[in-house]
Motif scaffolding. Structure first.
Motif, PDB file in Angstrom:
ATOM      1  N   MET B   1       8.676 -12.018   1.292  1.00 42.96           N
ATOM      2  CA  MET B   1       7.273 -12.350   1.439  1.00 42.96           C
ATOM      3  C   MET B   1       6.506 -11.331   2.286  1.00 42.96           C
ATOM      4  O   MET B   1       7.017  -9.914   2.275  1.00 42.96           O
ATOM      5  CB  MET B   1       8.101 -13.654   2.802  1.00 42.96           C
ATOM      6  N   LYS B   2       5.657 -10.887   2.239  1.00 42.57           N
ATOM      7  CA  LYS B   2       4.432 -10.503   2.340  1.00 42.57           C
ATOM      8  C   LYS B   2       2.850 -10.713   3.591  1.00 42.57           C
ATOM      9  O   LYS B   2       2.684 -11.592   3.569  1.00 42.57           O
ATOM     10  CB  LYS B   2       3.514  -9.561   0.859  1.00 42.57           C
ATOM     11  N   ALA B   3       2.766 -10.210   4.042  1.00 43.02           N
ATOM     12  CA  ALA B   3       2.028 -10.048   5.411  1.00 43.02           C
ATOM     13  C   ALA B   3       0.548  -8.959   5.192  1.00 43.02           C
ATOM     14  O   ALA B   3       1.014  -7.722   4.550  1.00 43.02           O
ATOM     15  CB  ALA B   3       1.747 -10.389   6.825  1.00 43.02           C
ATOM     16  N   VAL B   4      -0.164  -9.114   6.099  1.00 43.56           N
ATOM     17  CA  VAL B   4      -1.512  -8.099   5.411  1.00 43.56           C
ATOM     18  C   VAL B   4      -1.779  -8.252   6.933  1.00 43.56           C
ATOM     19  O   VAL B   4      -2.121  -9.544   7.323  1.00 43.56           O
ATOM     20  CB  VAL B   4      -2.373  -8.389   4.548  1.00 43.56           C
ATOM     21  N   ILE B   5      -2.211  -7.590   7.507  1.00 47.60           N
ATOM     22  CA  ILE B   5      -3.454  -7.606   9.272  1.00 47.60           C
ATOM     23  C   ILE B   5      -4.579  -6.358   8.850  1.00 47.60           C
ATOM     24  O   ILE B   5      -4.771  -5.768   8.549  1.00 47.60           O
ATOM     25  CB  ILE B   5      -2.227  -6.245  10.221  1.00 47.60           C
ATOM     26  N   LEU B   6      -5.761  -7.567   9.196  1.00 52.80           N
ATOM     27  CA  LEU B   6      -7.111  -7.326   9.294  1.00 52.80           C
ATOM     28  C   LEU B   6      -7.811  -6.230  10.373  1.00 52.80           C
ATOM     29  O   LEU B   6      -7.172  -6.570  11.192  1.00 52.80           O
ATOM     30  CB  LEU B   6      -7.912  -8.380   8.988  1.00 52.80           C
ATOM     31  N   VAL B   7      -7.624  -4.814  10.472  1.00 54.28           N
ATOM     32  CA  VAL B   7      -8.230  -4.190  11.647  1.00 54.28           C
ATOM     33  C   VAL B   7      -9.029  -3.629  10.867  1.00 54.28           C
ATOM     34  O   VAL B   7      -9.789  -3.673   9.441  1.00 54.28           O
ATOM     35  CB  VAL B   7      -6.912  -3.051  11.610  1.00 54.28           C
ATOM     36  N   GLY B   8     -10.232  -3.252  11.986  1.00 53.33           N
ATOM     37  CA  GLY B   8     -11.706  -2.426  11.860  1.00 53.33           C
ATOM     38  C   GLY B   8     -11.408  -1.379  13.219  1.00 53.33           C
ATOM     39  O   GLY B   8     -10.586  -1.605  14.708  1.00 53.33           O
ATOM     40  N   PRO B   9     -12.321  -0.898  12.853  1.00 47.44           N
ATOM     41  CA  PRO B   9     -13.102   0.283  14.396  1.00 47.44           C
ATOM     42  C   PRO B   9     -12.828  -0.702  15.631  1.00 47.44           C
ATOM     43  O   PRO B   9     -13.582  -1.587  15.175  1.00 47.44           O
ATOM     44  CB  PRO B   9     -14.142   0.709  13.711  1.00 47.44           C
ATOM     45  N   VAL B  30       4.427  -5.477   5.270  1.00 48.90           N
ATOM     46  CA  VAL B  30       2.943  -5.333   6.068  1.00 48.90           C
ATOM     47  C   VAL B  30       2.314  -4.639   5.335  1.00 48.90           C
ATOM     48  O   VAL B  30       2.551  -3.370   5.929  1.00 48.90           O
ATOM     49  CB  VAL B  30       3.428  -5.929   7.762  1.00 48.90           C
ATOM     50  N   ASP B  31       1.220  -4.854   5.324  1.00 48.04           N
ATOM     51  CA  ASP B  31       0.210  -3.686   4.740  1.00 48.04           C
ATOM     52  C   ASP B  31      -0.930  -4.285   5.938  1.00 48.04           C
ATOM     53  O   ASP B  31      -1.148  -5.431   6.386  1.00 48.04           O
ATOM     54  CB  ASP B  31      -0.623  -4.175   3.449  1.00 48.04           C
ATOM     55  N   ILE B  32      -1.454  -3.022   5.996  1.00 44.77           N
ATOM     56  CA  ILE B  32      -3.034  -2.898   6.729  1.00 44.77           C
ATOM     57  C   ILE B  32      -4.035  -2.633   6.130  1.00 44.77           C
ATOM     58  O   ILE B  32      -3.890  -2.289   4.965  1.00 44.77           O
ATOM     59  CB  ILE B  32      -2.632  -1.972   7.548  1.00 44.77           C
ATOM     60  N   ALA B  33      -4.430  -3.374   5.922  1.00 44.29           N
ATOM     61  CA  ALA B  33      -5.609  -3.345   5.456  1.00 44.29           C
ATOM     62  C   ALA B  33      -7.712  -3.023   5.878  1.00 44.29           C
ATOM     63  O   ALA B  33      -7.919  -3.783   7.522  1.00 44.29           O
ATOM     64  CB  ALA B  33      -6.088  -4.826   4.954  1.00 44.29           C
ATOM     65  N   SER B  34      -8.386  -2.425   5.765  1.00 42.97           N
ATOM     66  CA  SER B  34      -9.706  -2.157   6.216  1.00 42.97           C
ATOM     67  C   SER B  34     -10.728  -2.141   5.132  1.00 42.97           C
ATOM     68  O   SER B  34     -10.797  -2.364   3.997  1.00 42.97           O
ATOM     69  CB  SER B  34      -9.384  -1.003   7.528  1.00 42.97           C
ATOM     70  N   PHE B  35     -11.728  -1.499   6.281  1.00 39.52           N
ATOM     71  CA  PHE B  35     -13.034  -1.101   5.236  1.00 39.52           C
ATOM     72  C   PHE B  35     -12.534  -0.011   3.952  1.00 39.52           C
ATOM     73  O   PHE B  35     -13.178  -0.220   3.047  1.00 39.52           O
ATOM     74  CB  PHE B  35     -14.388  -0.502   5.871  1.00 39.52           C
ATOM     75  N   GLU B  36     -11.847   1.245   4.680  1.00 38.89           N
ATOM     76  CA  GLU B  36     -11.880   2.030   3.720  1.00 38.89           C
ATOM     77  C   GLU B  36     -10.066   2.771   3.980  1.00 38.89           C
ATOM     78  O   GLU B  36      -9.903   1.924   5.397  1.00 38.89           O
ATOM     79  CB  GLU B  36     -12.437   3.494   4.197  1.00 38.89           C
ATOM     80  N   LYS B  37      -9.271   3.292   3.310  1.00 43.37           N
ATOM     81  CA  LYS B  37      -8.365   3.180   3.850  1.00 43.37           C
ATOM     82  C   LYS B  37      -8.104   4.419   4.946  1.00 43.37           C
ATOM     83  O   LYS B  37      -7.115   5.958   4.119  1.00 43.37           O
ATOM     84  CB  LYS B  37      -7.154   4.495   2.600  1.00 43.37           C
ATOM     85  N   GLU B  38      -8.251   4.441   5.761  1.00 42.50           N
ATOM     86  CA  GLU B  38      -8.500   5.821   6.720  1.00 42.50           C
ATOM     87  C   GLU B  38      -8.290   5.354   7.955  1.00 42.50           C
ATOM     88  O   GLU B  38      -8.369   4.230   8.754  1.00 42.50           O
ATOM     89  CB  GLU B  38     -10.180   6.350   6.711  1.00 42.50           C
ATOM     90  N   PRO B  39      -7.743   6.376   9.026  1.00 36.58           N
ATOM     91  CA  PRO B  39      -7.798   5.524  10.200  1.00 36.58           C
ATOM     92  C   PRO B  39      -8.720   5.222  10.755  1.00 36.58           C
ATOM     93  O   PRO B  39      -9.201   5.498  10.967  1.00 36.58           O
ATOM     94  CB  PRO B  39      -6.703   6.963  11.036  1.00 36.58           C
TER      95      PRO B  39
END
Lengths: 172, 172
Positions: B1-9, B30-39
């Motif tokens: 099973m695979k989930a992704v968390i959408l994050v941003g500033p 669990v992946d973490i996704a955002s605009f860029e692969k940056e903290p």
């Protein structure tokens, strides 16, 4: 069932919010205890929304089924409080759940309950744990009788997995 | 099973760490996704240790069983990304688990999936949800088919309680 989380300045913010949510989810009342009933600023600079509602000096081991020692750098201050030392020692002796996270092991050391125990925690305190007579175990979660330790917040998935076992300890 | 968390500033830090730990505890990748692969820096000023490993433009609804939309003020930015809108809409249409927390409902609105649904979230977005045709429900957790919403991080104890139901949705 009732639990208390011990916090202080420079506490790891995640190590308050996650156990708070977990124990509340399992129908515990959860107190937050610190030196004073004032908001605490964590090690990442967060002023915690979970404001202490108990002072360390008000803690009695008769009132609780579980104590959670949050990590970060708070334990460096928390371990100096004689009320904390007495409380944690009594909680251990009475067979209640004592859950130490990350640098929380420093409090176990100062409460005099580390000796002869299998304990995990932040790598930063492994030498201190060993010098106090503990057996350091490099595992995500270590259960030694009623004393449970978690390496860091990064191992919370493992903590959550083992909550059924851990709750059984709290329920006696 | 695979989930992704959408994050941003300005994401709510707790709304990343808690679902991350919960889904990992239930053996999800669990992946973490955002605009860029940056903290990303959260709304409390925390530079999140969970660094995005996926860009929004890389998200495919074929790859995931669940998407978690973290709140705080990140959704204000996240909702503008056409990749996110497409992805969330497809996840809803394919019957996969869509978990929206707090202000995450803004993303549901912009993805065009709020209409006719029972949704909760931060009180700040109730009018927006209503104007988008949703029925706002003032409950800690609301389950409407495969779309689950949580009011705020303060209701995580309720989220944790209802994880068995929620995981069933992800498992299809």
């Amino acid at each position: 069932m009732k639990a208390v989380i011990l916090v202080g300045p420079m506490v790891d913010e995640y190590e308050v919010i996650v156990p708070y949510s977990l124990f509340k989810a399992h129908d515990f009342e959860v107190d937050i205890a610190s030196f004073e009933k004032e908001p605490v600023v964590g090690k990442r600079g967060v002023k915690l929304e979970l404001v202490p509602n108990k002072k360390f000096s008000e803690l009695s081991s008769d009132d609780y089924d579980a104590v959670i020692i949050a990590g970060g750098y708070a334990p460096d201050k928390v371990r100096r409080d004689p009320n904390v030392k007495r409380f944690v020692k009594e909680m251990v002796e009475k067979g209640k759940l004592v859950l130490s996270i990350c640098h929380g092991g420093w409090v176990l050391i100062s409460a005099g309950v580390a000796k002869g125990r299998r304990i995990t925690g932040s790598q930063g305190i492994w030498d201190d744990l060993r010098n106090a007579g503990a057996e350091v175990v490099d595992e995500p979660v270590v259960i030694d009788g009623n004393v449970v330790s978690v390496k860091t917040w990064r191992e919370f998935p493992d903590l959550i997995k083992r909550m059924p076992e851990i709750l059984k300890i709290a329920k006696g």
